[in-house]
Design a protein around this motif. Structure first.
Motif, PDB file in Angstrom:
ATOM      1  N   LEU A 123       0.827  -1.205   0.000  1.00  9.76           N
ATOM      2  CA  LEU A 123       0.000   0.000   0.000  1.00  9.76           C
ATOM      3  C   LEU A 123       0.860   1.253   0.000  1.00  9.76           C
ATOM      4  O   LEU A 123       0.558   2.234  -0.701  1.00  9.76           O
ATOM      5  CB  LEU A 123      -0.923  -0.023   1.218  1.00  9.76           C
ATOM      6  N   LEU A 124       1.951   1.246   0.753  1.00  9.75           N
ATOM      7  CA  LEU A 124       2.845   2.399   0.771  1.00  9.75           C
ATOM      8  C   LEU A 124       3.504   2.604  -0.589  1.00  9.75           C
ATOM      9  O   LEU A 124       3.638   3.744  -1.051  1.00  9.75           O
ATOM     10  CB  LEU A 124       3.910   2.208   1.848  1.00  9.75           C
ATOM     11  N   HIS A 125       3.901   1.533  -1.246  1.00 13.43           N
ATOM     12  CA  HIS A 125       4.486   1.647  -2.582  1.00 13.43           C
ATOM     13  C   HIS A 125       3.485   2.217  -3.578  1.00 13.43           C
ATOM     14  O   HIS A 125       3.847   3.049  -4.424  1.00 13.43           O
ATOM     15  CB  HIS A 125       4.965   0.276  -3.046  1.00 13.43           C
ATOM     16  N   THR A 126       2.226   1.818  -3.480  1.00 12.49           N
ATOM     17  CA  THR A 126       1.195   2.322  -4.386  1.00 12.49           C
ATOM     18  C   THR A 126       0.952   3.809  -4.176  1.00 12.49           C
ATOM     19  O   THR A 126       0.887   4.588  -5.147  1.00 12.49           O
ATOM     20  CB  THR A 126      -0.104   1.539  -4.183  1.00 12.49           C
ATOM     21  N   LEU A 127       0.826   4.234  -2.933  1.00  7.28           N
ATOM     22  CA  LEU A 127       0.603   5.652  -2.652  1.00  7.28           C
ATOM     23  C   LEU A 127       1.802   6.495  -3.073  1.00  7.28           C
ATOM     24  O   LEU A 127       1.632   7.600  -3.601  1.00  7.28           O
ATOM     25  CB  LEU A 127       0.324   5.840  -1.159  1.00  7.28           C
TER      26      LEU A 127
END
Length: 509
Positions: A223-227
């Motif tokens: 999720l952090l990589h996507t954001l």
């Protein structure tokens, strides 16, 4: 039989260690200063020439960056991205043999709020990075990750390029650049000082709630990589950059390849590990450091004093089995220590991968994932696919056995020992009050249906990430609004589907 008094030490012989030449393998004259691989010693000057040549050859071979084009360098402060920044600075210097012809800019995403850093620690890291950025003379921007909460929904739209950039177009652009005034085309912008960015505590707490909703560290990192990727693309679009340059090394991509297979991103391997990634259309991601191993980058930074700043991440000081990403990294690095060709073998395998939807028109037909913007691999119509088997298993596990008998006077959730209603209205007054604001925002079954609709817009890997989240309502507003927009368009298309022409009808016209 073996005797205790017998000695066998005289009969054992030690295997001779492989000898390393003390001369450079290239010039045959200078003393070897570094050994990249077994039997490949380099002197200091030859190693620097080899390192620089590999970077420029990677850019020249692919021919994706046109002369005079604005390129945004995503620098995280690590050794690989800082080495990439140093190579760009070296290629734009006056004494460069083959100068780079694009206009660079720097962006740093401050993720201190996501990992729980204090405001003082974040300002200290920003100050260290600013000293590195100012030394290059390139314009730079320091963007806190909290700004991802205020992005527009247009960041999740694929903007097609006006025309395909072919090889002859690239040659024509190079010829035009050479005959024109090159100095005016490469005019540098003024540096921007963003050290005084104001970060609201409410945004930091909201970002932490989004990441805390993920139950596992694997889902948090995804999720952090996507954001982070959404914020990088938005920054590139707003600042007028058409290329986004990442500093992922060969070792990092080898770990990423095995991790992607483990989390169900096999269909997106070509985009996630290739040199270029054009899933966003107008902003193309390039990875010029993908030919360098972590060992080469570490040696180069140490020998030529390339500065880097350590930035803690989510998996800092985590155990090896904390997440799939961490476990895969430990596995690859330990295997690389015993078998030096491990990373290169995995890397060469990734070079042979291709995406199923390569053109923009094909991407439109295949649709795209709501989060990662890759081709949607969850709309498989084959009944014997692994995805269909997983969905059937989930449905069967959620259904209630018809032979279950309910106690008189008890509702089905109470009889089953569950707090979640099963096909019943959440309102105590009956179906007439369902969906009203006074009853808590509507029926729970409606919310569950909305979650299922959100999953239908995601690829298989992103579905697993959303499944690990406690509530999808904590996602940023731009993701939820884009999900609603896509659902409305899908419903509208179903209503007017009989009036639309399919591909076979269009071919017959």
């Amino acid at each position: 039989m073996c005797q205790v008094e017998e000695e066998y030490n005289d009969q054992l012989e030690r295997a001779p260690l492989p000898s390393v030449s003390k001369k450079c393998v290239k010039c045959r004259e200078g003393a070897a200063a570094v050994v990249i691989r077994a039997g490949d010693p380099y002197c200091r000057e030859c190693f620097k020439e080899y390192f620089i040549h590999k970077f420029r050859a990677m850019l020249g071979k692919n021919r994706l960056i046109f002369p005079g084009e604005k390129v945004l360098l995503a620098v995280s402060g690590g050794p690989s991205s800082c080495s990439m920044l140093g190579q760009v600075q070296e290629g734009l210097s006056l004494n460069a043999h083959k100068k780079l012809r694009f206009i660079p800019g720097i962006v740093y995403i401050d993720e201190g709020g996501a990992v729980g850093q204090s405001a003082g620690d974040r300002q200290t890291k920003v100050a260290e990075l600013q000293s590195v950025f100012k030394a290059t003379g390139f314009p730079y921007r320091i963007v806190p990750l909290e700004q991802v909460l205020h992005l527009p929904s247009s960041v999740l739209e694929t903007v097609p390029l006006p025309s395909a950039q072919l090889a002859d177009t690239y040659k024509a652009a190079v010829g035009h650049f050479i005959h024109t005034d090159a100095s005016s085309g490469l005019s540098t912008e003024t540096q921007t000082d963003t050290s005084a960015l104001h970060i609201q505590d409410s945004d930091t707490h909201a970002l932490q709630r989004v990441l805390a909703s993920a139950k596992t560290l694997t889902a948090k990192e995804d999720l952090l990589h996507t954001l982070r990727q959404h914020l990088l693309v938005h920054t590139a679009r707003t600042e007028g950059y058409s290329k986004l340059m990442m500093g992922e090394s060969c070792t990092r991509l080898a770990v990423k390849l095995l991790t992607s297979i483990s989390v169900g991103r096999g269909a997106q391997l070509a985009e996630d590990t290739g040199f270029s990634d054009s899933r966003y259309g107008d902003v193309i991601t390039v990875r010029p450091m993908r030919d360098y191993s972590a060992k080469e980058i570490a040696f180069y930074n140490h020998m030529f004093h390339v500065p880097s700043v350590f930035i803690p991440s989510l998996d800092t000081k985590a155990v090896d089995k904390a997440s799939i990403q961490r476990l895969t990294e430990t596995f690859v690095t330990k295997l690389q220590a015993d078998f030096p060709s491990t990373v290169s073998t995995i890397y060469r395998t990734s070079e042979k991968l291709q995406s199923a939807c390569r053109s923009s028109s094909a991407a439109d037909r295949c649709h795209s994932c709501l989060l990662c913007m890759s081709a949607l691999d969850s709309n498989i119509e084959t009944a014997a696919s692994a995805l269909q088997a997983t969905q059937i298993s989930e449905k069967l596990s959620q259904n209630t056995s018809p032979s279950t008998t309910l106690s008189p006077g008890r509702s089905p959730p109470e009889a089953l020992g569950s707090d979640e209603p099963t096909g019943q209205c959440c309102s105590s007054g009956g179906g007439e009050d369902c969906g009203k604001t006074g009853s808590g925002g509507g029926c729970c079954s409606t919310k569950k249906a909305d979650t299922c609709d959100l999953k239908s817009l995601l690829c298989y890997s992103c579905r697993l990430t959303i499944k690990d989240m406690a509530s999808v309502e904590l996602l940023p507003d731009y993701i939820l609004s884009e999900a609603q927009r896509r659902q409305r368009r899908s419903h509208m298309r179903e209503e007017i589907g009989e009036f639309l022409l399919d591909e076979a009808d269009e071919a017959n016209l």
